[in-house]
Design an enzyme around this catalytic site. Structure first.
Site, PDB file in Angstrom:
ATOM      1  N   GLU A  74      22.975   2.414  30.243  1.00 44.52           N
ATOM      2  CA  GLU A  74      22.087   2.725  29.287  1.00 44.52           C
ATOM      3  C   GLU A  74      22.135   1.562  28.099  1.00 44.52           C
ATOM      4  O   GLU A  74      23.372   1.453  27.846  1.00 44.52           O
ATOM      5  CB  GLU A  74      21.970   4.106  28.695  1.00 44.52           C
ATOM      6  CG  GLU A  74      23.364   4.404  28.021  1.00 44.52           C
ATOM      7  CD  GLU A  74      23.320   5.772  27.413  1.00 44.52           C
ATOM      8  OE1 GLU A  74      22.247   6.163  26.802  1.00 44.52           O
ATOM      9  OE2 GLU A  74      24.458   6.661  26.995  1.00 44.52           O
ATOM     10  N   ASP A 180      40.391  -3.115  26.902  1.00 46.43           N
ATOM     11  CA  ASP A 180      39.897  -4.481  26.510  1.00 46.43           C
ATOM     12  C   ASP A 180      39.384  -4.388  25.299  1.00 46.43           C
ATOM     13  O   ASP A 180      38.293  -4.914  25.039  1.00 46.43           O
ATOM     14  CB  ASP A 180      39.245  -5.018  27.678  1.00 46.43           C
ATOM     15  CG  ASP A 180      38.884  -6.411  27.499  1.00 46.43           C
ATOM     16  OD1 ASP A 180      39.549  -7.071  26.721  1.00 46.43           O
ATOM     17  OD2 ASP A 180      38.036  -6.792  28.223  1.00 46.43           O
TER      18      ASP A 180
END
Length: 275
Positions: A74, A180
């Site tokens: 999304e 990350d």
């Protein structure tokens, strides 16, 4: 690209806007906006997003679907960074970490046998002890592939592996990491919240996520840390251990981008050895 998105979502794209060479914003026939990403790590990233979402802590985009090379999620409308959002994010990040993992290196449920951090491969080998796991699975593999480093530079980093037990600080349980968490993956949204994108999720040490926030700068980082420490105090000496935890992402950058990150990686190793 449009064919892959249609197959994954079951809806035809009606407009496409390129965000980078491998990421597109796509409007679907039902009016929804999604983001389509071309990546070898599509399955791993989808599993990581689901694992982070399962914690009920920091919001992440919902996964609309994926195949071996395409991930569709999304679209989250971007907004502005604010101190209030940063402090809230810090508390949510602490809660994410506290939701835990069964082992250091644990893969998200449903992930493929190996993962990715950016464009670099990342293994999911797991260990009950963080120091040896970090040395063997987050430093050594990237050091062996860091052809841009000289022998003398590699020797400095190898000393970190040799002394890892004394450098690691107090023992901590495995945390559920984004993995990350540089500033580009901290998405300040129009709804006033921080959303996390592009994870390399796995079980790890919570100080690694925090060290990555420091690495390339994060808006309102002081407020993020204020919220984090209010929710979950950090062990003594955590700031001195930032270079140790930054060594992993810096070696990833050396593997991917070569000499431009060599000095920074070796400097982090030398700073870690000064603990």
């Amino acid at each position: 690209m449009t064919g892959a998105v249609a197959e994954i979502t079951g809806l035809e794209p009606v407009s496409v806007h390129g965000l980078s060479t491998s990421v597109w914003e796509v409007e679907l026939a039902d009016g929804d906006l999604v983001v389509a990403k071309l990546t070898d790590g599509a399955a791993a990233e989808a599993a990581g997003l689901a694992w982070l979402a399962e914690s009920g802590t920091v919001p992440v985009p919902g996964v609309r679907g994926h195949d071996d090379r395409w991930l569709v999620i999304e679209q989250i409308e971007p907004g502005n960074a604010s101190p209030a959002a940063a402090e809230r994010f810090g508390r949510q990040l602490a809660a994410l970490h506290a939701s835990g993992a069964d082992a250091f290196g644990e893969a998200p449920p449903g992930a493929p046998p190996s993962g990715w951090i950016g464009l670099a491969a990342m293994d999911y080998a797991s260990e009950p002890s963080w120091p040896r796991w970090y040395a063997e699975h987050r430093i050594a593999p990237y050091l062996s592939r860091a052809t841009a480093l000289t022998g003398a530079e590699k020797a400095v980093i190898e000393q970190v592996c040799e002394r890892i037990e004394e450098l690691s600080g107090p023992e901590e349980p495995p945390a559920r990491l984004h993995g990350d968490l540089w500033s580009g993956n901290v998405h300040w949204a129009a709804d006033g919240r921080v959303w996390l994108i592009d994870p390399a999720a796995h079980g790890g040490h919570r100080e690694t996520d925090l060290a990555m926030l420091h690495l390339f700068g994060c808006s309102h980082l002081d407020q993020v840390l204020l919220g984090y420490r209010a929710e979950s105090p950090l062990a003594d000496g955590w700031q001195r251990r930032i270079p140790l935890h930054q060594l992993f992402p810096l070696l990833v950058h050396v593997e991917l981008f070569g000499r431009s990150y060599a000095h920074q990686a070796v400097t982090a190793a030398r700073q870690a050895l000064e603990l």
